[in-house]
Design an enzyme around this catalytic site. Sequence first.
Site, PDB file in Angstrom:
ATOM      1  N   CYS A  74      63.949  37.271 -30.100  1.00 35.77           N
ATOM      2  CA  CYS A  74      65.244  36.594 -30.271  1.00 35.77           C
ATOM      3  C   CYS A  74      65.228  35.252 -29.534  1.00 35.77           C
ATOM      4  O   CYS A  74      64.881  35.203 -28.346  1.00 35.77           O
ATOM      5  CB  CYS A  74      66.362  37.477 -29.723  1.00 35.77           C
ATOM      6  N   CYS A  83      70.710  42.363 -24.861  1.00 34.29           N
ATOM      7  CA  CYS A  83      69.471  43.133 -24.684  1.00 34.29           C
ATOM      8  C   CYS A  83      68.895  42.852 -23.302  1.00 34.29           C
ATOM      9  O   CYS A  83      69.081  41.769 -22.757  1.00 34.29           O
ATOM     10  CB  CYS A  83      68.434  42.741 -25.742  1.00 34.29           C
ATOM     11  N   TYR A 313      83.615  68.038 -25.843  1.00 37.18           N
ATOM     12  CA  TYR A 313      84.016  66.628 -25.989  1.00 37.18           C
ATOM     13  C   TYR A 313      83.694  66.225 -27.428  1.00 37.18           C
ATOM     14  O   TYR A 313      82.810  65.417 -27.665  1.00 37.18           O
ATOM     15  CB  TYR A 313      83.259  65.721 -25.027  1.00 37.18           C
ATOM     16  N   GLU A 334      88.997  68.088 -27.928  1.00 36.65           N
ATOM     17  CA  GLU A 334      89.031  66.646 -27.655  1.00 36.65           C
ATOM     18  C   GLU A 334      90.442  66.262 -27.224  1.00 36.65           C
ATOM     19  O   GLU A 334      91.423  66.699 -27.828  1.00 36.65           O
ATOM     20  CB  GLU A 334      88.624  65.866 -28.916  1.00 36.65           C
ATOM     21  N   CYS A 409      74.494  59.957 -21.872  1.00 35.57           N
ATOM     22  CA  CYS A 409      74.129  58.542 -22.028  1.00 35.57           C
ATOM     23  C   CYS A 409      73.880  57.891 -20.671  1.00 35.57           C
ATOM     24  O   CYS A 409      73.783  56.671 -20.582  1.00 35.57           O
ATOM     25  CB  CYS A 409      75.206  57.790 -22.802  1.00 35.57           C
TER      26      CYS A 409
END
Length: 452
Positions: A74, A83, A313, A334, A409
Amino acid sequence: MQPVELNKIYEVEIFGLGSSGEGVGRLEDFTIFIENALPTEKVLAKIEVVKKNYAIGKLIKILRESAERVQPFCPIYFQCGGCQLQHLNYPAQLEIKRQQIIDAVERIGKLDGVEILPTLGMKNPLHYRNKMQFPVGRKNSEIIIGCYEKNSHKIIDTDSCMIQREGNDKILRAVKKIANKFKIPAYDEDRHKGILRHVMGRVGFNGELMAVLVTAKKNLPDEKKIVRAIRSELPEVSTIQQNIQTYKNNVILGRETKILFGKETIKDKIGNLQFNISARSFFQVNTAQAEILYKTALNFAELHGTEIVIDAYCGTGTISLFLAQKAYKVYGIEIVSSAINDAKKNARENKIRNAEFIVGDAVKIIPKLYAEKIFADVVVADPPRAGCEKKVLETFAAMNPAKIIYVSCNPATLARDLKILSELGYKTKKIQPVDMFPHSSHIESVAQIIRH
């Protein structure tokens, strides 16, 4: 006394990468973080920040280069904050991400005997994002749309992004052209003036496009002409929407969305399941890797068709519906009611009848299910980056499921929660990293946790 001084240049050996992709070096056992430096490199760095336990340096020169260093593809990579790892070859990115999880499990989780599998990457780690959100600004007399510069809110104008699907690039270029043609005032976040704040795009599985104009005011001047112009530039657009965000903050989307053209949702597909995606829906931005992530969760659950599963979740029901294909019954919980409405709709449209979705806090709903003699054989958790609260993990353990499948995550909060679960009688057997965000420092993973 720190061994470095502000604004002085030092020679530093780099031995690892930090959680944001920065090189980590040491000088006399003192940690120095250096952006764009890579493990095994020797560099010259100018010290820009000195704290009690660490310093931050600016890379001045590479004295010994890593064999894994590559030229970023890029042109604005070193300015853009999107990024963090384009200067590292892709196989090395996958290994570094696996190492992040190993380090977290050992240092934070204090766990041993956990199998950390090789990271599952992409065959072609480009053009993978099905959703874009780009800020709008003004430079001289021109509207610019692009990415934020690293550590700032200065916008770098661009016409394309190498990690975005081509449809999103088309939306970006079309809206920029039309915003300049109709002289739509760009939003100024310092003065809280102007109209166009962000452009959001989504690409469905069959290439259909959703274009969303995020505005600071309810009224969009020349609305009908703008819609006609977008449709002319983008014949494949399925829906054009206006999201209204009037607050003086950094939240991208507001609560109100108006349909200016077309339908409310577009469809995306993970495996053999289809999902309705609205402007404000949460949906994994990398569809191909999401399928791998969910199939991993399904494989780790080892379902035989007799099990009751609780997805704590569940969001819009993506993992729940995957699990329902092999389970006897799935209960999705949820706290966001609109997500539960989407989950119910997705279940109906995919003709899945053994998934039930409940609005509420898992800490309160799970004991109610237990009182109704609904006992989970498998509990699935896919919490936000902050991980699970301790009382949530205690609630899971109190149900005494045979397995807990934890989708994470954030390696640090995953390791913290695995340690708590080990104290509650559960052993982490294996963790599968999945590269959902190539060229960034983020890593997703799935942990299989079994009852002792």
